[in-house]
Enzyme design. Structure first.
Site, short mmCIF file in Angstrom:
data_model
loop_
_atom_site.label_atom_id
_atom_site.label_comp_id
_atom_site.label_asym_id
_atom_site.label_seq_id
_atom_site.Cartn_x
_atom_site.Cartn_y
_atom_site.Cartn_z
CG ASP A 52 -0.20 -0.17 2.53
OD1 ASP A 52 0.74 -0.10 2.67
OD2 ASP A 52 -1.09 -0.36 3.54
CB SER A 53 4.62 1.50 -0.16
OG SER A 53 4.77 0.50 -1.07
CG ASP A 91 0.37 -4.28 1.90
OD1 ASP A 91 0.45 -4.93 3.11
OD2 ASP A 91 1.26 -3.19 1.86
CE LYS A 120 2.85 -5.87 3.56
NZ LYS A 120 2.43 -5.06 4.83
CD GLU A 122 0.36 -1.90 7.94
OE1 GLU A 122 0.02 -1.07 8.85
OE2 GLU A 122 0.83 -1.07 6.73
CD GLU A 189 7.47 -0.36 7.77
OE1 GLU A 189 7.76 0.57 7.20
OE2 GLU A 189 6.61 -0.87 7.46
#
Length: 272
Positions: A52-53, A91, A120, A122, A189
């Site tokens: 999502d960057s 993501d 993925k 978070e 991270e």
């Protein structure tokens, strides 16, 4: 014109886990389109993450929070069409999985249908139930702990996590809980290198670091960062592999070599 003329079997999660157990460093790179996907896997990248960057490096936003499921799905399709060997990881963007495990499954099903082999998520132990729900239904999961950009407003910015012993113990517990729930990979991270090593040693599944030091199973960088494309401020863990490289492919090959031979990340890319 097709990007590739022949099909090859993609690397699988068990294969990656086996290689990590045997001591091989794993290489992940973010990727958002078919061209970078083809170049990256030809350069030796094991896993392609549609992060999502993309909200920041592609769309020009200040955070990742506004990225939608539809936008991520579009980029997953692009990467899947451009690759044939690397494991494709999607993501799940903010608000597409936190409401309930059922919501997470619906979002994951869209990513798998678009061409991903893993999603993925978070979040720490709070995401263990959701992780188990997905794994039980055939969706491989990469967990993401430490600095979780979707929680930037709660964290008060993009800060290193796990500095104090209480926070360190929580992150170790997060890793264990997510492994127990069935996560196949744990991405960490912006964590002190000694803490990332503690988490890695406390679980059996591979760990992937970004700003987490060298003592993890593998590394990931944002492709726009490691090629020095993104004009914004670079994080400490970023290295410009394009410097001195004759081509984009050569730069990505240098990144792969540096991870595999354990020369990246160096102390200057990590926190103690």
């Amino acid at each position: 014109m097709s990007v590739h003329d022949e099909k090859t079997s993609r690397v699988t999660v068990p294969q990656l886990q086996k290689r990590a157990r045997e001591g091989e460093k794993l290489v992940m790179l973010t990727c958002y389109d078919a061209s970078f996907a083809a170049i990256s896997e030809d350069a030796g990248v094991d896993m392609l993450l549609i992060g999502d960057s993309l909200g920041m490096v592609v769309q020009g936003r200040d955070t990742t929070l506004a990225v939608t499921l539809e936008e991520t799905e579009y980029h997953v399709r692009c990467v899947a069409r451009g690759s044939r060997k690397a494991l494709v990881i999607a993501d799940l963007p903010f608000a597409s999985f936190q409401e309930s495990p059922a919501q997470a499954f619906r979002s994951s099903a869209r990513m798998i249908a678009a061409g991903a082999q893993m999603v993925k998520l978070e979040g720490g132990a709070v995401m263990a139930e959701t992780t188990r729900f997905l794994v039980d239904r055939g969706v491989p999961v990469c967990a993401h702990i430490g600095l979780t950009p979707q929680s930037v407003n709660t964290l008060g910015g993009y800060r290193v996590q796990g500095r104090g012993e209480d926070d360190a113990l929580r992150l170790v517990a997060d890793g264990k809980a997510l492994e127990a729930a069935g996560a196949a990979l744990v991405l960490m991270e912006a964590m002190p290198a000694p803490l990332a090593r503690r988490v890695t040693e406390s679980i059996a599944v591979p760990t992937i670091g970004i700003g987490a030091g060298p003592d993890v199973s593998g590394q990931v960088l944002v492709v726009y960062d490691m090629l020095d494309i993104y004009p914004g401020r670079k994080a400490r863990f970023v290295k410009n592999f394009m410097a001195g490289a004759p081509s984009v492919k050569a730069a990505i090959e240098a990144y792969v070599r540096a991870v595999k031979d354990k020369t990246f990340p160096g102390p200057e890319h990590s926190w103690s």
